[in-house]
Design an enzyme around this catalytic site. Structure first.
Site, PDB file in Angstrom:
ATOM      1  N   ARG A   1      70.741 -29.973  -5.304  1.00 58.98           N
ATOM      2  CA  ARG A   1      72.115 -29.507  -5.051  1.00 58.98           C
ATOM      3  C   ARG A   1      72.178 -28.618  -3.822  1.00 58.98           C
ATOM      4  NH1 ARG A   1      76.004 -29.305  -8.935  1.00 58.98           N
ATOM      5  NH2 ARG A   1      75.372 -29.644 -11.084  1.00 58.98           N
TER       6      ARG A   1
ATOM      7  N   THR B   1      73.776 -40.437 -17.517  1.00 65.12           N
ATOM      8  CA  THR B   1      74.645 -40.902 -18.611  1.00 65.12           C
ATOM      9  C   THR B   1      75.928 -40.067 -18.627  1.00 65.12           C
ATOM     10  OG1 THR B   1      73.549 -39.397 -20.150  1.00 65.12           O
ATOM     11  CG2 THR B   1      72.695 -41.656 -20.035  1.00 65.12           C
TER      12      THR B   1
ATOM     13  N   MET C   1      65.804 -46.007 -19.828  1.00 58.74           N
ATOM     14  CA  MET C   1      64.934 -46.832 -18.976  1.00 58.74           C
ATOM     15  C   MET C   1      63.635 -47.208 -19.682  1.00 58.74           C
ATOM     16  SD  MET C   1      66.207 -46.974 -15.748  1.00 58.74           S
ATOM     17  CE  MET C   1      67.763 -46.387 -15.102  1.00 58.74           C
TER      18      MET C   1
ATOM     19  N   HIS D   1      68.916 -35.026 -29.643  1.00 61.46           N
ATOM     20  CA  HIS D   1      68.397 -34.611 -28.332  1.00 61.46           C
ATOM     21  C   HIS D   1      68.277 -33.094 -28.269  1.00 61.46           C
ATOM     22  CE1 HIS D   1      69.555 -38.694 -27.019  1.00 61.46           C
ATOM     23  NE2 HIS D   1      68.640 -38.521 -26.071  1.00 61.46           N
TER      24      HIS D   1
ATOM     25  N   LYS E   1      71.246 -30.919 -23.575  1.00 59.35           N
ATOM     26  CA  LYS E   1      71.960 -32.171 -23.235  1.00 59.35           C
ATOM     27  C   LYS E   1      73.470 -31.941 -23.243  1.00 59.35           C
ATOM     28  CE  LYS E   1      72.155 -37.120 -24.078  1.00 59.35           C
ATOM     29  NZ  LYS E   1      72.117 -37.423 -22.629  1.00 59.35           N
TER      30      LYS E   1
HETATM   31  N1  LIG Z   1      68.494 -43.405 -18.551  1.00 60.57           N
HETATM   32  C1  LIG Z   1      67.439 -42.729 -19.029  1.00 60.57           C
HETATM   33  O1  LIG Z   1      66.385 -43.301 -19.367  1.00 60.57           O
HETATM   34  C2  LIG Z   1      67.538 -41.244 -19.112  1.00 60.57           C
HETATM   35  C3  LIG Z   1      68.681 -40.628 -18.727  1.00 60.57           C
HETATM   36  N2  LIG Z   1      68.764 -39.282 -18.675  1.00 60.57           N
HETATM   37  C4  LIG Z   1      69.993 -38.740 -18.111  1.00 60.57           C
HETATM   38  O2  LIG Z   1      69.705 -38.234 -16.813  1.00 60.57           O
HETATM   39  C5  LIG Z   1      70.577 -37.151 -16.518  1.00 60.57           C
HETATM   40  C6  LIG Z   1      69.760 -35.935 -16.102  1.00 60.57           C
HETATM   41  O3  LIG Z   1      68.984 -35.502 -17.201  1.00 60.57           O
HETATM   42  P1  LIG Z   1      68.036 -34.213 -17.069  1.00 60.57           P
HETATM   43  O4  LIG Z   1      67.050 -34.405 -15.984  1.00 60.57           O
HETATM   44  O5  LIG Z   1      67.571 -33.908 -18.436  1.00 60.57           O
HETATM   45  O6  LIG Z   1      69.113 -33.106 -16.624  1.00 60.57           O
HETATM   46  P2  LIG Z   1      68.893 -31.790 -15.744  1.00 60.57           P
HETATM   47  O7  LIG Z   1      70.143 -30.998 -15.908  1.00 60.57           O
HETATM   48  O8  LIG Z   1      67.589 -31.178 -16.064  1.00 60.57           O
HETATM   49  O9  LIG Z   1      68.817 -32.362 -14.246  1.00 60.57           O
HETATM   50  C7  LIG Z   1      69.903 -32.824 -13.509  1.00 60.57           C
HETATM   51  C8  LIG Z   1      69.663 -32.361 -12.089  1.00 60.57           C
HETATM   52  O10 LIG Z   1      70.626 -32.963 -11.225  1.00 60.57           O
HETATM   53  C9  LIG Z   1      70.964 -32.007 -10.264  1.00 60.57           C
HETATM   54  N3  LIG Z   1      72.215 -32.364  -9.593  1.00 60.57           N
HETATM   55  C10 LIG Z   1      73.455 -32.440 -10.115  1.00 60.57           C
HETATM   56  N4  LIG Z   1      74.352 -32.745  -9.157  1.00 60.57           N
HETATM   57  C11 LIG Z   1      73.652 -32.900  -8.001  1.00 60.57           C
HETATM   58  C12 LIG Z   1      73.990 -33.227  -6.659  1.00 60.57           C
HETATM   59  N5  LIG Z   1      75.253 -33.449  -6.303  1.00 60.57           N
HETATM   60  N6  LIG Z   1      73.003 -33.293  -5.737  1.00 60.57           N
HETATM   61  C13 LIG Z   1      71.721 -33.084  -6.069  1.00 60.57           C
HETATM   62  N7  LIG Z   1      71.321 -32.750  -7.329  1.00 60.57           N
HETATM   63  C14 LIG Z   1      72.284 -32.673  -8.277  1.00 60.57           C
HETATM   64  C15 LIG Z   1      71.037 -30.690 -11.037  1.00 60.57           C
HETATM   65  O11 LIG Z   1      70.961 -29.570 -10.169  1.00 60.57           O
HETATM   66  C16 LIG Z   1      69.809 -30.834 -11.931  1.00 60.57           C
HETATM   67  O12 LIG Z   1      68.651 -30.320 -11.294  1.00 60.57           O
HETATM   68  C17 LIG Z   1      71.436 -36.950 -17.757  1.00 60.57           C
HETATM   69  O13 LIG Z   1      72.650 -37.656 -17.587  1.00 60.57           O
HETATM   70  C18 LIG Z   1      70.616 -37.599 -18.861  1.00 60.57           C
HETATM   71  O14 LIG Z   1      71.372 -38.031 -19.948  1.00 60.57           O
HETATM   72  C19 LIG Z   1      67.730 -38.476 -19.032  1.00 60.57           C
HETATM   73  C20 LIG Z   1      66.565 -39.030 -19.456  1.00 60.57           C
HETATM   74  C21 LIG Z   1      66.366 -40.462 -19.547  1.00 60.57           C
HETATM   75  O1  LIG Z   2      69.602 -36.310 -21.686  1.00 62.13           O
HETATM   76  C1  LIG Z   2      68.496 -36.755 -22.081  1.00 62.13           C
HETATM   77  O2  LIG Z   2      67.505 -36.028 -22.240  1.00 62.13           O
HETATM   78  C2  LIG Z   2      68.385 -38.192 -22.347  1.00 62.13           C
HETATM   79  N1  LIG Z   2      69.388 -38.945 -22.020  1.00 62.13           N
HETATM   80  C3  LIG Z   2      69.494 -40.350 -22.148  1.00 62.13           C
HETATM   81  C4  LIG Z   2      70.629 -40.687 -23.081  1.00 62.13           C
HETATM   82  O3  LIG Z   2      71.724 -40.107 -22.948  1.00 62.13           O
HETATM   83  O4  LIG Z   2      70.460 -41.557 -23.933  1.00 62.13           O
HETATM   84  C5  LIG Z   2      68.181 -41.003 -22.492  1.00 62.13           C
HETATM   85  C6  LIG Z   2      67.233 -40.210 -23.317  1.00 62.13           C
HETATM   86  O5  LIG Z   2      67.553 -40.357 -24.660  1.00 62.13           O
HETATM   87  C7  LIG Z   2      67.132 -38.751 -22.896  1.00 62.13           C
END
Ligand SMILES: NC(=O)C1=CN([C@@H]2O[C@H](COP(=O)(O)OP(=O)(O)OC[C@H]3O[C@@H](n4cnc5c(N)ncnc54)[C@H](O)[C@@H]3O)[C@@H](O)[C@H]2O)C=CC1
Ligand SMILES: O=C(O)C1=N[C@H](C(=O)O)C[C@H](O)C1
Length: 272
Positions: free
Chosen positions: A41, A106, A131, A161, A165
């Site tokens: 950010r 998400t 993923m 979770h 979250k």
């Molecule tokens: N699809 C999948 O397999 C998974 C999806 N997720 C999703 O991924 C997302 C992130 O999860 P976490 O890492 O746990 O959250 P987190 O809050 O730890 O990390 C998100 C990061 O994005 C940054 N960010 C936000 N806006 C930004 C911008 N404009 N420019 C640069 N950086 C920016 C924040 O500063 C933060 O460091 C959530 O939506 C979560 O649900 C999480 C784990 C697995």
């Molecule tokens: O926010 C998380 O941590 C995760 N987000 C994804 C979701 O919304 O399903 C995937 C995973 O479960 C972890």
């Protein structure tokens, strides 16, 4: 990716986040990809520092930046686990740079999804609420089980979770609900029961219900329950390490290199 193709350069957005830090380490350690950028950010204290050392490893010679345009210009793929607003913005910028955009974020609203779909007319986007191989396999199983059973079997999805979250139900829970609905030949939105409280009356036949738990450091747990009179089937996935998501995201970034523009998911990537 075809054999002999150059090793793709990858930018990680949200590099300071839980997933971002995991991805910086995972991509830097992979012989199949090069880390070429780590985006945080605007105003973040890591800007200008080495992406390897700030994420707890050895120096990588990549300075953390808050400039997506500069970072994406060097990339063949962008791996993005941030927020819906950021991912929508990055989808347009990654498409301009013709970089594969892997979106793990998400919590999107329908209008966000339309903007992502528009960006996918010009570039490859792989987007999935989860993923991991295990969850995508579970989604396919949920679809099959739902197709084999009638509405005497109530479908409920329960997810848990960590306390940080911000969106609910999880992207994974919605993915599993969509898969179960598809197995039944219906649209999830027409049958979605969104949390219950107070005198709700009996369960509506054919609904797909969602229940949410938040607490502690739970990485991610999902149950798809098929409940009938006298018996229940429970399909369960337990995530204990975020590396499973990073592994899937990198696989998607590599897979996307040879594809035509469009929006894909992990079922496409994994060939399930
Ligand atoms: N699809 C999948 O397999 C998974 C999806 N997720 C999703 O991924 C997302 C992130 O999860 P976490 O890492 O746990 O959250 P987190 O809050 O730890 O990390 C998100 C990061 O994005 C940054 N960010 C936000 N806006 C930004 C911008 N404009 N420019 C640069 N950086 C920016 C924040 O500063 C933060 O460091 C959530 O939506 C979560 O649900 C999480 C784990 C697995
Ligand atoms: O926010 C998380 O941590 C995760 N987000 C994804 C979701 O919304 O399903 C995937 C995973 O479960 C972890």
């Amino acid at each position: 990716m075809s054999e002999g193709a150059p090793i793709p350069g990858i930018v990680i957005t949200g590099a300071s986040g839980r997933m971002g830090q995991m991805l910086v380490k995972h991509v830097a350690a992979s012989p199949k990809a090069r880390l070429v950028g780590a985006l945080v950010r605007e105003g973040h204290p890591w800007i200008g520092q080495d992406a390897g050392t700030v994420t707890g490893g050895a120096a990588l010679g990549i300075a953390v930046t808050d400039d997506p345009l500069e970072a994406f210009a060097k990339a063949q793929a962008v791996i993005d686990f941030t927020s819906p607003a950021a991912s929508v913005e990055f989808a347009a910028l990654a498409a301009q740079a013709r970089a594969v955009h892997v979106i793990g974020t998400t919590g999107f609203a329908p209008v966000d999804l339309e903007r992502i779909r528009a960006a996918a007319r010009h570039a490859v986007i792989v987007r999935a609420g989860n993923m991991s191989l295990g969850v995508n396999l579970l989604a396919q199983l949920a679809r099959k089980v739902a197709a084999a059973l009638d509405d005497d079997w109530d479908i409920e999805i329960v997810e848990a979770h960590h306390r940080m979250k911000v969106d609910a139900p999880s992207g994974t829970a919605l993915m599993l609900g969509t898969a179960a609905a598809a197995g039944r030949g219906v649209e999830l939105e027409a049958h979605r029961a969104r949390g219950r409280e107070g005198v709700t009356g009996p369960r509506r036949r054919g609904d797909i219900g969602f229940a949410v738990v938040r607490g502690g450091d739970v990485v991610g747990e999902h149950d798809v329950i098929f409940a009938a009179d006298g018996e229940r089937i429970v399909l369960r996935h337990l995530a204990t390490d975020r590396a499973i998501f990073a592994r899937g995201a990198l696989r998607a970034a590599l897979w996307g290199q040879d594809r035509k523009p469009g929006e894909y998911d992990m079922i496409d990537v994994l060939g399930l």
